[in-house]
Design a protein around this motif. Structure first.
Motif, mmCIF file in Angstrom:
data_model
loop_
_atom_site.group_PDB
_atom_site.id
_atom_site.type_symbol
_atom_site.label_atom_id
_atom_site.label_comp_id
_atom_site.label_asym_id
_atom_site.label_seq_id
_atom_site.Cartn_x
_atom_site.Cartn_y
_atom_site.Cartn_z
ATOM 1 N N SER A 103 -0.124 17.611 -4.265
ATOM 2 C CA SER A 103 -1.344 16.885 -3.917
ATOM 3 C C SER A 103 -2.236 17.699 -2.999
ATOM 4 O O SER A 103 -1.882 18.790 -2.546
ATOM 5 C CB SER A 103 -0.988 15.556 -3.218
ATOM 6 N N MET A 104 -3.384 17.116 -2.722
ATOM 7 C CA MET A 104 -4.210 17.596 -1.625
ATOM 8 C C MET A 104 -3.491 17.282 -0.315
ATOM 9 O O MET A 104 -2.450 16.604 -0.315
ATOM 10 C CB MET A 104 -5.573 16.914 -1.693
ATOM 11 N N VAL A 105 -4.021 17.764 0.795
ATOM 12 C CA VAL A 105 -3.406 17.511 2.098
ATOM 13 C C VAL A 105 -3.105 16.028 2.263
ATOM 14 O O VAL A 105 -3.904 15.162 1.893
ATOM 15 C CB VAL A 105 -4.328 18.004 3.234
ATOM 16 N N ASN A 106 -1.932 15.740 2.820
ATOM 17 C CA ASN A 106 -1.447 14.374 2.959
ATOM 18 C C ASN A 106 -1.479 13.937 4.420
ATOM 19 O O ASN A 106 -0.987 14.640 5.298
ATOM 20 C CB ASN A 106 -0.006 14.295 2.426
ATOM 21 N N ASP A 107 -2.071 12.762 4.682
ATOM 22 C CA ASP A 107 -2.048 12.168 6.019
ATOM 23 C C ASP A 107 -1.672 10.702 5.871
ATOM 24 O O ASP A 107 -2.505 9.855 5.550
ATOM 25 C CB ASP A 107 -3.405 12.313 6.702
ATOM 26 N N ASP A 108 -0.395 10.400 6.110
ATOM 27 C CA ASP A 108 0.089 9.030 5.928
ATOM 28 C C ASP A 108 -0.428 8.080 6.994
ATOM 29 O O ASP A 108 -0.321 6.868 6.845
ATOM 30 C CB ASP A 108 1.619 9.005 5.916
ATOM 31 N N ASN A 109 -0.973 8.610 8.075
ATOM 32 C CA ASN A 109 -1.478 7.739 9.139
ATOM 33 C C ASN A 109 -2.876 7.212 8.857
ATOM 34 O O ASN A 109 -3.262 6.168 9.392
ATOM 35 C CB ASN A 109 -1.469 8.492 10.471
ATOM 36 N N THR A 110 -3.647 7.914 8.025
ATOM 37 C CA THR A 110 -5.050 7.536 7.837
ATOM 38 C C THR A 110 -5.479 7.391 6.384
ATOM 39 O O THR A 110 -6.586 6.920 6.129
ATOM 40 C CB THR A 110 -5.978 8.581 8.496
ATOM 41 N N ASP A 111 -4.648 7.785 5.408
ATOM 42 C CA ASP A 111 -5.126 7.856 4.028
ATOM 43 C C ASP A 111 -4.321 6.995 3.069
ATOM 44 O O ASP A 111 -4.217 7.305 1.887
ATOM 45 C CB ASP A 111 -5.136 9.319 3.550
ATOM 46 N N ASN A 112 -3.746 5.908 3.542
ATOM 47 C CA ASN A 112 -3.051 4.953 2.679
ATOM 48 C C ASN A 112 -3.751 3.600 2.745
ATOM 49 O O ASN A 112 -3.876 3.022 3.820
ATOM 50 C CB ASN A 112 -1.592 4.767 3.112
ATOM 51 N N ARG A 113 -4.186 3.101 1.609
ATOM 52 C CA ARG A 113 -4.763 1.753 1.523
ATOM 53 C C ARG A 113 -3.808 0.893 0.694
ATOM 54 O O ARG A 113 -3.733 1.024 -0.523
ATOM 55 C CB ARG A 113 -6.153 1.820 0.886
ATOM 56 N N PHE A 114 -3.007 0.073 1.374
ATOM 57 C CA PHE A 114 -2.087 -0.824 0.685
ATOM 58 C C PHE A 114 -2.815 -2.106 0.301
ATOM 59 O O PHE A 114 -3.615 -2.634 1.090
ATOM 60 C CB PHE A 114 -0.889 -1.143 1.576
ATOM 61 N N LEU A 115 -2.525 -2.596 -0.897
ATOM 62 C CA LEU A 115 -3.167 -3.822 -1.351
ATOM 63 C C LEU A 115 -2.795 -4.987 -0.443
ATOM 64 O O LEU A 115 -3.648 -5.805 -0.083
ATOM 65 C CB LEU A 115 -2.762 -4.122 -2.803
#
Length: 227
Positions: free
Chosen positions: A187-199
């Motif tokens: 993937s592109m750079v991963n940031d689990d703190n800012t780039d996850n939108r859970f339904l």
């Protein structure tokens, strides 16, 4: 989540990776004591959250919602120190486990079935207010581009992969009866703190009950570098 569950999940993933003869970098074998002795030469691992990761999304039901994974490489956005623009992970789902519906605002990723059973990935476009759209979804499976109805589960057998664009909702589950699955993520750079939108609003990292000593430290548990 109990530390014993986390230890068991990591050992299970190690065993499955060994079965498929995927060699891991040495830092993934460091013990907690090893990490207490490591200096600043390992800052890239600490700063970019490389290493072991086990999540139950804060729901306390790892057997059904959650999975174990490893971040092998990653960069950091807007950083002069870490200029990698890409990331790589290994993900491991047992039969019966589920990764909830989510999308990424920035990250595009390829999910690759590296071995084991079959993975089912349900896909939706997102609406302007970040809900599930009812429009057909354009998917790319190993270079084949085609459309599927909203909510279709794309089935990936070992060796197959799918490209997931930013803003595309997706979840993961294992096809019943096919066995546990080892997935790759490029993937592109991963940031689990800012780039996850859970339904549905859920957490990302577990709250840990320390019922035994850690076998490996998780990627958000490293001690500060030894001076």
């Amino acid at each position: 989540m109990k530390r014993s569950e986390i230890n068991q999940a990591i050992k299970r993933l190690e065993s499955f990776i060994n079965e498929y003869r995927f060699a891991l970098p040495p830092f993934l074998g460091f013990t907690p004591e090893d990490w207490r002795q490591k200096g600043h030469e390992y800052d890239e691992i600490r700063d970019n959250s490389l290493g072991w990761d086990v999540t139950d999304y804060g729901l306390g039901n790892f057997a059904e919602v959650g999975f174990a994974l490893i971040t092998l490489r990653n960069g950091k956005l807007n950083s002069d120190k870490y200029i990698k623009t890409y990331a790589e992970k290994l993900l491991f789902l047992e039969e019966g486990q589920y990764a909830p519906m989510h999308f990424h605002w920035l990250k595009m990723e390829d999910i690759i079935n590296r071995g084991g059973g079959n993975i089912l990935i349900k896909v939706y476009n997102s609406t302007s207010d970040e809900q599930l759209a009812d429009t057909d979804v354009l998917v790319n499976v190993d270079g084949r581009r085609y459309t599927v109805p909203a909510g279709t589960q794309v089935r990936l057998t070992p060796g197959e992969s799918i490209s997931l664009s930013a803003g595309m909702y997706h979840d993961f589950s294992v096809e019943k009866g096919s066995g546990p699955v080892l997935l790759g993520e490029v993937s592109m750079v991963n940031d689990d703190n800012t780039d996850n939108r859970f339904l549905e609003p859920i957490g990302r990292f577990p709250t840990i009950e320390e019922d035994e000593a850690p076998y490996r430290l998780l990627c958000n548990e490293y001690p500060d570098a030894r001076a």
